[in-house]
Write a protein that holds these residues in place. Structure first.
Motif, PDB file in Angstrom:
ATOM      1  N   ARG A  19      61.228  76.681  48.883  1.00  0.00           N
ATOM      2  CA  ARG A  19      60.224  77.439  47.803  1.00  0.00           C
ATOM      3  C   ARG A  19      61.204  76.420  46.376  1.00  0.00           C
ATOM      4  N   ALA A  20      62.453  75.977  46.518  1.00  0.00           N
ATOM      5  CA  ALA A  20      63.072  75.200  45.402  1.00  0.00           C
ATOM      6  C   ALA A  20      62.563  74.114  45.366  1.00  0.00           C
ATOM      7  N   TRP A  21      62.432  73.484  46.559  1.00  0.00           N
ATOM      8  CA  TRP A  21      61.824  71.994  46.506  1.00  0.00           C
ATOM      9  C   TRP A  21      60.512  71.828  46.228  1.00  0.00           C
ATOM     10  N   GLY A  22      59.605  73.058  46.637  1.00  0.00           N
ATOM     11  CA  GLY A  22      58.223  72.999  46.593  1.00  0.00           C
ATOM     12  C   GLY A  22      57.499  72.714  47.887  1.00  0.00           C
ATOM     13  N   GLU A  77      59.892  67.372  54.737  1.00  0.00           N
ATOM     14  CA  GLU A  77      59.167  66.408  53.976  1.00  0.00           C
ATOM     15  C   GLU A  77      60.021  65.473  53.112  1.00  0.00           C
ATOM     16  N   GLN A  78      60.811  66.298  52.311  1.00  0.00           N
ATOM     17  CA  GLN A  78      61.791  65.440  51.290  1.00  0.00           C
ATOM     18  C   GLN A  78      62.745  64.481  51.961  1.00  0.00           C
ATOM     19  N   PHE A  79      63.159  64.819  53.043  1.00  0.00           N
ATOM     20  CA  PHE A  79      64.155  64.131  53.734  1.00  0.00           C
ATOM     21  C   PHE A  79      63.751  64.025  54.987  1.00  0.00           C
ATOM     22  N   PRO A  80      62.902  63.023  55.258  1.00  0.00           N
ATOM     23  CA  PRO A  80      62.206  62.700  56.616  1.00  0.00           C
ATOM     24  C   PRO A  80      63.529  62.133  57.637  1.00  0.00           C
ATOM     25  N   GLY A 112      72.192  77.255  44.156  1.00  0.00           N
ATOM     26  CA  GLY A 112      71.773  75.890  44.335  1.00  0.00           C
ATOM     27  C   GLY A 112      70.197  75.611  44.314  1.00  0.00           C
ATOM     28  N   TRP A 113      69.527  77.013  44.738  1.00  0.00           N
ATOM     29  CA  TRP A 113      68.234  76.950  44.804  1.00  0.00           C
ATOM     30  C   TRP A 113      67.594  76.695  43.358  1.00  0.00           C
ATOM     31  N   PRO A 114      68.060  77.581  42.264  1.00  0.00           N
ATOM     32  CA  PRO A 114      67.593  77.253  40.866  1.00  0.00           C
ATOM     33  C   PRO A 114      67.730  76.049  40.375  1.00  0.00           C
ATOM     34  N   LEU A 127      66.034  70.712  38.643  1.00  0.00           N
ATOM     35  CA  LEU A 127      66.080  69.238  38.734  1.00  0.00           C
ATOM     36  C   LEU A 127      64.906  68.504  39.156  1.00  0.00           C
ATOM     37  N   HIS A 128      64.525  69.055  40.206  1.00  0.00           N
ATOM     38  CA  HIS A 128      63.269  68.388  41.119  1.00  0.00           C
ATOM     39  C   HIS A 128      62.054  68.645  40.455  1.00  0.00           C
ATOM     40  N   ARG A 129      61.745  70.058  40.338  1.00  0.00           N
ATOM     41  CA  ARG A 129      60.314  70.415  39.927  1.00  0.00           C
ATOM     42  C   ARG A 129      60.102  70.498  38.257  1.00  0.00           C
ATOM     43  N   THR A 130      61.257  70.724  37.582  1.00  0.00           N
ATOM     44  CA  THR A 130      60.903  71.038  36.186  1.00  0.00           C
ATOM     45  C   THR A 130      61.200  69.609  35.728  1.00  0.00           C
ATOM     46  N   TRP A 131      62.288  68.951  36.064  1.00  0.00           N
ATOM     47  CA  TRP A 131      62.615  67.683  35.182  1.00  0.00           C
ATOM     48  C   TRP A 131      62.030  66.509  36.036  1.00  0.00           C
ATOM     49  N   GLY A 132      61.642  66.740  37.326  1.00  0.00           N
ATOM     50  CA  GLY A 132      61.047  65.686  37.821  1.00  0.00           C
ATOM     51  C   GLY A 132      61.861  64.654  38.516  1.00  0.00           C
ATOM     52  N   LEU A 133      63.116  64.908  38.906  1.00  0.00           N
ATOM     53  CA  LEU A 133      64.104  63.959  39.657  1.00  0.00           C
ATOM     54  C   LEU A 133      63.615  63.894  41.012  1.00  0.00           C
ATOM     55  N   PRO A 134      63.719  62.424  41.571  1.00  0.00           N
ATOM     56  CA  PRO A 134      63.612  62.498  42.838  1.00  0.00           C
ATOM     57  C   PRO A 134      64.455  63.203  43.751  1.00  0.00           C
ATOM     58  N   SER A 135      64.103  63.445  45.109  1.00  0.00           N
ATOM     59  CA  SER A 135      64.949  64.364  46.040  1.00  0.00           C
ATOM     60  C   SER A 135      66.119  63.672  46.352  1.00  0.00           C
ATOM     61  N   TYR A 136      66.539  62.372  46.573  1.00  0.00           N
ATOM     62  CA  TYR A 136      67.657  61.833  46.876  1.00  0.00           C
ATOM     63  C   TYR A 136      68.765  61.786  45.636  1.00  0.00           C
TER      64      TYR A 136
END
Length: 373
Positions: A55-58, A63-66, A320-322, A327-336
């Motif tokens: 849910r945190a990653w979306g 899929e985020q870290f193949p 870590g979830w929020p 960072l990832h979904r609101t600010w658009g930073l890449p997963s890595y």
């Protein structure tokens, strides 16, 4: 008439004094290993499993870290590394201590940061902008006792199940070893008796014995205790035997519980060989420290790393979830980029908890408990 000479009082042989408890210097390499184990668990929670973190990653972390997700799935074995470390440290810290001193040391070490983590997670999850449900106020209050697991109450901290295992180990060690007085013979009997009792527990299918003796975790605690015997004397044959038997039993339970090749819905498929290797790493790493092979790893910053490990371990999963979502979904930073930044943010939070909560409260709580005889 001659008189016999009077022997001076100073010539009277002094009564032998009991030996002072052996003082152990701080093993900074052990602090470093603690941090490694905590980071293993954190990477597992962020990239090596599904559930709430998806849910945190979306989307699924797979899929985020193949590539990373397959290796991160082994991070859950950081708990076994912690248990081996705990066996080593508890035997070391209990040697030469009274039961009161041992209890005060353990309670003051665990409780301040734990209370702070429970309050923090409850408060953050209660915010309207956070999409995770907080436990009820009554359950949150009960979580402060650290008895939510046996009472069947919702947990505020996902990792608290490991603390419940630690508390049961402390109780067994205190009653069987510290209370009558720690010595080598008693420690060996404790390890042998617990190993045998835990093995027999599996055949009688008695839930109470499972709860008390923890057969799936006992080998790791016992192995750590055996490694402390080797730390005191590397030629101790009983110590080597305890460590060897504990590793063999421990890897069996780890493979049995974590090898999920037959589960088609498993997030990642761990191999039995990979699990055995991580368990071997736990024993070999603590063993190298116990035998003095890593005495050269003595950097001062490792002390700080060791101090941050416990509060980091407590707060990293749920908070870590929020952080990931922001960072990832609101600010658009890449997963890595989000992954290391989230770890860094939790380390900073752990530093605040250590400085503002543990440093002032730990010595005060220890003093209060030592006086309450």
């Amino acid at each position: 008439m001659t008189t016999l000479p009077v022997r001076p009082v100073t010539d009277v042989p002094a009564r032998p004094q009991p030996a002072a408890p052996r003082r152990e210097h701080r093993l900074r390499s052990l602090d470093g290993l603690r941090l490694v184990a905590a980071l293993m668990v954190a990477v597992y929670h962020y990239a090596g499993r599904g559930g709430e973190v998806a849910r945190a990653w979306g989307t699924s972390p797979a899929e985020q870290f193949p590539t990373l997700h397959s290796y991160a799935a082994y991070g859950c074995l950081g708990v076994q590394v912690f248990f081996v470390i705990s066996g080593f440290v508890i035997c070391m810290s209990g040697w030469g201590r009274s039961l009161t001193s041992f209890f005060a040391s353990r309670a003051s070490r665990l409780l301040p940061a734990y209370w702070a983590a429970v309050v923090l997670v409850t408060a953050v999850f209660a915010l309207p902008v956070v999409a995770y449900e907080a436990v009820s106020p009554s359950d949150a209050l009960l979580n402060l006792t650290m008895l939510q697991m046996p009472l069947g109450v919702d947990r505020v901290l996902g990792v608290c199940w490991t603390l419940w295992a630690e508390v049961r180990f402390y109780a067994l060690f205190a009653l069987c070893v510290v209370l009558p007085g720690v010595n080598r013979r008693r420690v060996i009997l404790f390890c042998a008796g617990w190993t045998l009792a835990a093995a027999l527990t599996r055949s009688v299918h008695e839930p109470l014995l499972d709860l008390v003796l923890m057969p799936e975790y006992a080998p790791f605690f016992i192995g750590g205790v055996g490694l402390h015997l080797l730390h005191r004397d590397r030629r101790d044959g009983y110590g080597w035997g305890i460590v060897a038997v504990s590793f063999l039993i421990g890897q069996h339970y780890a493979v049995r519980d974590l090898w999920n090749a037959a589960d088609p819905h498993a997030f990642a498929h761990r191999t039995s060989g990979g699990i055995v290797l991580v368990v071997a790493f736990a024993f070999v790493a603590v063993g190298a420290i116990a035998l003095g092979l890593l005495n050269g790893v003595n950097w001062r910053w490792l002390t700080t790393a060791g101090a941050l490990t416990y509060p980091f371990y407590l707060v990293h999963e749920h908070l870590g979830w929020p952080a990931i979502q922001l960072l990832h979904r609101t600010w658009g930073l890449p997963s890595y980029a989000t992954l290391p930044l989230t770890v860094a943010a939790m380390l900073i939070l752990a530093r605040l908890v250590h400085g503002w909560v543990e440093k002032p409260l730990t010595p005060r709580l220890r003093g209060v408990l030592n006086k309450a005889r």
